[in-house]
Structures are given as C-alpha cells and as structure tokens.
Write a protein that holds these residues in place. Structure first.
Motif, PDB file in Angstrom:
ATOM      1  N   SER A  27       6.712  29.356  24.694  1.00 51.74           N
ATOM      2  CA  SER A  27       8.131  29.079  24.943  1.00 51.74           C
ATOM      3  C   SER A  27       8.551  29.624  26.297  1.00 51.74           C
ATOM      4  O   SER A  27       9.305  28.976  27.026  1.00 51.74           O
ATOM      5  CB  SER A  27       9.008  29.643  23.818  1.00 51.74           C
ATOM      6  OG  SER A  27       9.167  31.039  23.907  1.00 51.74           O
ATOM      7  N   TYR A  31       9.702  27.174  29.805  1.00 50.77           N
ATOM      8  CA  TYR A  31      10.954  27.309  30.545  1.00 50.77           C
ATOM      9  C   TYR A  31      10.723  27.900  31.939  1.00 50.77           C
ATOM     10  O   TYR A  31      11.651  28.393  32.578  1.00 50.77           O
ATOM     11  CB  TYR A  31      11.974  28.124  29.728  1.00 50.77           C
ATOM     12  CG  TYR A  31      12.562  27.267  28.637  1.00 50.77           C
ATOM     13  CD1 TYR A  31      13.778  26.609  28.819  1.00 50.77           C
ATOM     14  CD2 TYR A  31      11.862  27.036  27.458  1.00 50.77           C
ATOM     15  CE1 TYR A  31      14.289  25.778  27.841  1.00 50.77           C
ATOM     16  CE2 TYR A  31      12.365  26.207  26.472  1.00 50.77           C
ATOM     17  CZ  TYR A  31      13.575  25.577  26.667  1.00 50.77           C
ATOM     18  OH  TYR A  31      14.079  24.735  25.697  1.00 50.77           O
ATOM     19  N   GLU A  67      18.695  29.688  28.763  1.00 48.99           N
ATOM     20  CA  GLU A  67      18.204  28.446  28.157  1.00 48.99           C
ATOM     21  C   GLU A  67      16.957  28.718  27.319  1.00 48.99           C
ATOM     22  O   GLU A  67      16.819  28.201  26.211  1.00 48.99           O
ATOM     23  CB  GLU A  67      17.905  27.402  29.234  1.00 48.99           C
ATOM     24  CG  GLU A  67      19.147  26.874  29.904  1.00 48.99           C
ATOM     25  CD  GLU A  67      18.870  26.035  31.140  1.00 48.99           C
ATOM     26  OE1 GLU A  67      17.680  25.781  31.458  1.00 48.99           O
ATOM     27  OE2 GLU A  67      19.845  25.640  31.808  1.00 48.99           O
ATOM     28  N   TRP A  68      16.051  29.535  27.856  1.00 48.42           N
ATOM     29  CA  TRP A  68      14.850  29.905  27.082  1.00 48.42           C
ATOM     30  C   TRP A  68      15.244  30.645  25.808  1.00 48.42           C
ATOM     31  O   TRP A  68      14.803  30.297  24.725  1.00 48.42           O
ATOM     32  CB  TRP A  68      13.915  30.783  27.931  1.00 48.42           C
ATOM     33  CG  TRP A  68      12.965  31.558  27.087  1.00 48.42           C
ATOM     34  CD1 TRP A  68      11.862  31.061  26.432  1.00 48.42           C
ATOM     35  CD2 TRP A  68      13.048  32.934  26.744  1.00 48.42           C
ATOM     36  NE1 TRP A  68      11.256  32.065  25.715  1.00 48.42           N
ATOM     37  CE2 TRP A  68      11.969  33.224  25.892  1.00 48.42           C
ATOM     38  CE3 TRP A  68      13.928  33.962  27.082  1.00 48.42           C
ATOM     39  CZ2 TRP A  68      11.743  34.495  25.374  1.00 48.42           C
ATOM     40  CZ3 TRP A  68      13.708  35.226  26.563  1.00 48.42           C
ATOM     41  CH2 TRP A  68      12.631  35.479  25.727  1.00 48.42           C
ATOM     42  N   ASN A  70      17.899  30.739  24.045  1.00 52.11           N
ATOM     43  CA  ASN A  70      18.615  29.931  23.058  1.00 52.11           C
ATOM     44  C   ASN A  70      17.873  28.660  22.652  1.00 52.11           C
ATOM     45  O   ASN A  70      18.405  27.859  21.883  1.00 52.11           O
ATOM     46  CB  ASN A  70      20.009  29.577  23.600  1.00 52.11           C
ATOM     47  CG  ASN A  70      20.884  30.806  23.705  1.00 52.11           C
ATOM     48  OD1 ASN A  70      21.067  31.532  22.739  1.00 52.11           O
ATOM     49  ND2 ASN A  70      21.393  31.078  24.894  1.00 52.11           N
ATOM     50  N   SER A  71      16.665  28.489  23.139  1.00 49.14           N
ATOM     51  CA  SER A  71      15.903  27.267  22.860  1.00 49.14           C
ATOM     52  C   SER A  71      15.397  27.221  21.421  1.00 49.14           C
ATOM     53  O   SER A  71      15.183  28.262  20.789  1.00 49.14           O
ATOM     54  CB  SER A  71      14.696  27.170  23.801  1.00 49.14           C
ATOM     55  OG  SER A  71      13.726  28.151  23.459  1.00 49.14           O
ATOM     56  N   GLU A  73      12.469  26.445  20.530  1.00 47.52           N
ATOM     57  CA  GLU A  73      11.120  27.026  20.523  1.00 47.52           C
ATOM     58  C   GLU A  73      11.181  28.546  20.344  1.00 47.52           C
ATOM     59  O   GLU A  73      10.420  29.116  19.554  1.00 47.52           O
ATOM     60  CB  GLU A  73      10.379  26.718  21.836  1.00 47.52           C
ATOM     61  CG  GLU A  73      10.168  25.267  22.122  1.00 47.52           C
ATOM     62  CD  GLU A  73      11.247  24.667  23.025  1.00 47.52           C
ATOM     63  OE1 GLU A  73      10.918  23.721  23.758  1.00 47.52           O
ATOM     64  OE2 GLU A  73      12.406  25.131  23.006  1.00 47.52           O
ATOM     65  N   TYR A  74      12.076  29.189  21.081  1.00 43.14           N
ATOM     66  CA  TYR A  74      12.138  30.640  20.963  1.00 43.14           C
ATOM     67  C   TYR A  74      12.820  31.061  19.671  1.00 43.14           C
ATOM     68  O   TYR A  74      12.475  32.089  19.088  1.00 43.14           O
ATOM     69  CB  TYR A  74      12.808  31.288  22.177  1.00 43.14           C
ATOM     70  CG  TYR A  74      12.637  32.781  22.119  1.00 43.14           C
ATOM     71  CD1 TYR A  74      11.358  33.339  22.159  1.00 43.14           C
ATOM     72  CD2 TYR A  74      13.719  33.640  21.955  1.00 43.14           C
ATOM     73  CE1 TYR A  74      11.173  34.708  22.044  1.00 43.14           C
ATOM     74  CE2 TYR A  74      13.537  35.003  21.851  1.00 43.14           C
ATOM     75  CZ  TYR A  74      12.268  35.535  21.886  1.00 43.14           C
ATOM     76  OH  TYR A  74      12.071  36.891  21.765  1.00 43.14           O
TER      77      TYR A  74
END
Length: 95
Positions: A27, A31, A67-68, A70-71, A73-74
């Motif tokens: 993840s 990003y 963004e990472w 709150n993604s 994937e994370y």
C-alpha cells in the motif's frame, strides 16, 4: 514538500504483524511512498521512548500521505493488525 510519517509501535502479538506487513508495504509503494526506516527501538538519548519498533515513511507530499493513510488498501492493513500492536503515527510536511 515531502510528507513524512513517523510511527511508534508497541507490539503485543508479534506473529500477527506478518499479515499487516504483507498488506501495508504494497500500500505504501502503491501511493509512491518508501520506507526510510524500520526496526526495533534504538538507544534513548532523551525523554521516554517506551515502544518496541519504529518506522519512518516518506511520500511526495503531505496530501499523498493522507491519501495513502485513508486508502482502502491501508484500511485493510489496519484491520489485519487489530489486537497485535498499538500504533502512534505522526504525519509531517517537510524536507
């Protein structure tokens, strides 16, 4: 301006963090981030640092860092670490 994430980790169930790492590392890479530091806590020079691991990540900007974090994937990685550790994260904009 780069976005840096500093993470203090207190591990409670070490075997369970394998699942977290398997999801978290890709993840970060997806990003555009990179892992600058990942290891056990070192020697305390000042203050109190009562945790078992430390991680430092770098992204191209603070916005990209958010963004990472709150993604989807994370978020999946966070769910995978439930009960395995307590994380304290700080996102900072800087050079």
């Amino acid at each position: 301006m780069a976005g840096t994430v500093v993470v203090r980790v207190d591990v409670t169930v070490s075997g369970k963090l394998k699942d977290y790492r398997a999801l978290a590392v890709p993840s970060v890479e997806n990003y555009g981030g990179r892992i600058l530091l990942r290891g056990v806590a070192g020697e305390t020079l000042e203050g109190s640092w009562d945790f078992t691991r430390v991680v430092e990540l770098e992204f191209e900007s603070l916005q990209r860092t958010k963004e990472w974090y709150n993604s989807p994937e994370y978020r999946e990685a966070i769910a995978a670490r439930a009960g395995a550790a307590t994380f304290h994260m700080l996102a900072v904009a800087g050079v």
